[in-house]
Design a protein around this motif. Structure first.
Motif, PDB file in Angstrom:
ATOM      1  N   HIS A 257      68.098  23.247  45.047  1.00  0.00           N
ATOM      2  CA  HIS A 257      66.898  23.131  44.214  1.00  0.00           C
ATOM      3  C   HIS A 257      66.521  21.677  43.936  1.00  0.00           C
ATOM      4  CE1 HIS A 257      68.870  21.885  40.405  1.00  0.00           C
ATOM      5  NE2 HIS A 257      69.911  22.482  40.951  1.00  0.00           N
ATOM      6  N   ASP A 258      67.480  20.764  44.016  1.00  0.00           N
ATOM      7  CA  ASP A 258      67.202  19.356  43.737  1.00  0.00           C
ATOM      8  C   ASP A 258      67.068  18.526  45.011  1.00  0.00           C
ATOM      9  OD1 ASP A 258      69.806  19.577  44.540  1.00  0.00           O
ATOM     10  OD2 ASP A 258      70.645  18.310  42.965  1.00  0.00           O
ATOM     11  N   ALA A 259      66.794  19.177  46.144  1.00  0.00           N
ATOM     12  CA  ALA A 259      66.785  18.484  47.432  1.00  0.00           C
ATOM     13  C   ALA A 259      65.718  17.397  47.522  1.00  0.00           C
ATOM     14  CB  ALA A 259      66.583  19.502  48.560  1.00  0.00           C
ATOM     15  N   PHE A 260      64.598  17.582  46.805  1.00  0.00           N
ATOM     16  CA  PHE A 260      63.475  16.659  46.955  1.00  0.00           C
ATOM     17  C   PHE A 260      63.361  15.650  45.808  1.00  0.00           C
ATOM     18  CE2 PHE A 260      61.245  20.383  49.269  1.00  0.00           C
ATOM     19  CZ  PHE A 260      61.987  20.126  50.412  1.00  0.00           C
ATOM     20  N   TYR A 261      64.263  15.689  44.859  1.00  0.00           N
ATOM     21  CA  TYR A 261      64.165  14.763  43.733  1.00  0.00           C
ATOM     22  C   TYR A 261      64.049  13.321  44.211  1.00  0.00           C
ATOM     23  CZ  TYR A 261      65.416  18.344  40.254  1.00  0.00           C
ATOM     24  OH  TYR A 261      65.436  19.443  39.426  1.00  0.00           O
ATOM     25  N   GLY A 262      64.992  12.936  45.073  1.00  0.00           N
ATOM     26  CA  GLY A 262      65.012  11.561  45.542  1.00  0.00           C
ATOM     27  C   GLY A 262      63.763  11.174  46.303  1.00  0.00           C
ATOM     28  N   LEU A 263      63.241  12.080  47.141  1.00  0.00           N
ATOM     29  CA  LEU A 263      62.062  11.766  47.941  1.00  0.00           C
ATOM     30  C   LEU A 263      60.839  11.508  47.057  1.00  0.00           C
ATOM     31  CD1 LEU A 263      62.341  14.323  50.899  1.00  0.00           C
ATOM     32  CD2 LEU A 263      63.043  11.932  50.833  1.00  0.00           C
ATOM     33  N   TYR A 264      60.591  12.398  46.113  1.00  0.00           N
ATOM     34  CA  TYR A 264      59.405  12.240  45.281  1.00  0.00           C
ATOM     35  C   TYR A 264      59.519  11.036  44.348  1.00  0.00           C
ATOM     36  CZ  TYR A 264      57.262  16.539  46.911  1.00  0.00           C
ATOM     37  OH  TYR A 264      56.657  17.492  47.695  1.00  0.00           O
ATOM     38  N   TRP A 265      60.724  10.768  43.856  1.00  0.00           N
ATOM     39  CA  TRP A 265      60.883   9.612  42.985  1.00  0.00           C
ATOM     40  C   TRP A 265      60.797   8.313  43.771  1.00  0.00           C
ATOM     41  CZ3 TRP A 265      60.014   8.548  38.242  1.00  0.00           C
ATOM     42  CH2 TRP A 265      60.059   9.555  37.284  1.00  0.00           C
ATOM     43  N   LYS A 266      61.220   8.304  45.014  1.00  0.00           N
ATOM     44  CA  LYS A 266      61.028   7.116  45.847  1.00  0.00           C
ATOM     45  C   LYS A 266      59.550   6.851  46.080  1.00  0.00           C
ATOM     46  CE  LYS A 266      65.478   7.415  48.244  1.00  0.00           C
ATOM     47  NZ  LYS A 266      66.179   7.785  49.504  1.00  0.00           N
TER      48      LYS A 266
END
Length: 381
Positions: A257-266
């Motif tokens: 569920h947290d797979a995209f956290y890093g991408l969107y915050w980058k």
């Protein structure tokens, strides 16, 4: 001698799931996106058709299932011609609305409602037809994907479900997503295999109901919004992948569920950094302009004098295009290439043997739908 009666042979165990492998090089993709964005700038955006084609070829060619990579056979000229045809239809509509607004100012607000409805219908039609175009340009093991069905029938369904979503304040969104995806998949084919979608709205709702409940808070609290959207997209991707069927072949995903956290915050971080750099550039350029011209800053920026100053306008235009160029690269690298790779590393294909004896079928679709998608800014990749 030992013998086994005919018909009593043991049934072989099912083959283990097949992993999907992505071998694309990130540095190569970034260089391609950077070069393409620069060429977009000098060609006033028309190079985007060649860039989109190159991106799809890169992603498709480095995505392998059971050891065989996919192939994208679309051509940039097809996208360009489709876009020009779409403009020939859309521009008169824009022009008619503009003339109505001039001649009948009191009718302008009324005219905007049917215009919005019309463009929404065109947008949904474009989404369906653009998907048809991309499928018919996708080949795996020498067999082409293809799609039938009516773009206008899909558009009508999307509008009806959209109205229901509006009336239920968004609660019907999972059922809308399931119904529309089912229509698209049931009209999607790989050779003579027909697709289906077994995902249902209730399953999607159970996975993400609390996001709907707390979404009003995320809209007003900035640090929460990227987390909420990243969480929603990860759950939607996993639900969508788990529901896909092509003949006897099925997909599954263990995307966290947290797979995209890093991408969107980058992406958010780069937006903030580039915005600060743009502000510093404008401030430094303005200071330099004041020193070279010998005119006080108060006089240059009084009223609309800044927009009448040719050096200031040139500096603003260069800065704006540089900012747009950099953001374009960031979006393509993180939200296309990196997201693609992160999703595929979690996907498994079940019963791939069911696609072993497939026969080719279907015909190529025109790029008009993709042209509408570009003109209405609803295109995917």
């Amino acid at each position: 001698m030992q013998w086994t009666p005919i018909g009593s042979e043991p049934i072989p165990p099912p083959l283990p799931p097949t992993r999907v492998e992505f071998s694309g090089n990130r540095t190569e993709f970034r260089k391609m996106a950077t070069k393409g964005a620069m060429l977009e700038l000098v060609t006033f955006g028309f190079y985007r058709f060649w860039l989109v084609t190159d991106i799809r070829r890169h992603l498709w060619a480095h995505t392998a299932i059971d050891g065989d990579a996919a192939e994208y056979t679309g051509r940039a000229k097809e996208l360009l011609v489709g876009f020009l045809f779409a403009l020939a239809i859309l521009v008169p509509i824009y022009l008619a609305y503009f003339l109505i607004g001039i001649e009948f100012e009191r009718w302008q607000g009324f005219a905007s409602t049917p215009l919005f409805i019309g463009f929404y219908a065109f947008g949904q039609f474009a989404i369906f037809r653009a998907r048809r175009y991309r499928l018919t340009r996708t080949v795996w093991r020498g067999v082409r994907f293809w799609m039938d069905g009516s773009g206008w029938a899909y558009s009508f369904r999307a509008m009806a479900w959209g109205l229901l979503v509006l009336l239920t304040l968004g609660l019907a969104l999972p059922w809308r997503a399931a119904a529309l995806e089912r229509y698209k998949m049931q009209h999607s084919h790989y050779g003579d295999l027909t697709g289906d979608f077994e995902g249902d709205g209730w399953t999607f709702f159970k996975r993400a109901w609390w996001l709907w409940l707390l979404s009003p808070i995320a809209l007003f609290v900035f640090p929460l919004a990227p987390f909420f959207y990243a969480e929603f997209k990860a759950r939607e991707w996993r639900w969508w992948l788990d529901g896909i069927r092509i003949g006897g072949v099925s997909l599954s995903s263990n995307l966290p569920h947290d797979a995209f956290y890093g991408l969107y915050w980058k992406v958010v971080g780069w937006w903030m950094l580039l915005t600060v750099a743009f502000a510093v550039y404008m401030g430094g350029g303005s200071l330099l302009l004041v020193q070279l011209s010998g005119v006080s800053a108060e006089e240059i920026f009084a009223g609309d004098n800044a927009t009448k100053s040719i050096p200031m306008v040139v500096m603003m235009v260069i800065g704006y295009f540089a900012l747009a160029l950099a953001i374009n690269i960031v979006m393509r690298v993180y939200l296309q290439r990196d997201l693609w790779a992160k999703v595929l590393e979690t996907v498994e294909v079940h019963d791939i043997a069911a696609a072993a004896d497939v026969r080719g079928s279907g015909q190529l679709a025109s790029a008009l739908g993709e042209g509408f998608a570009d003109g209405l800014d609803v295109a995917g990749f």
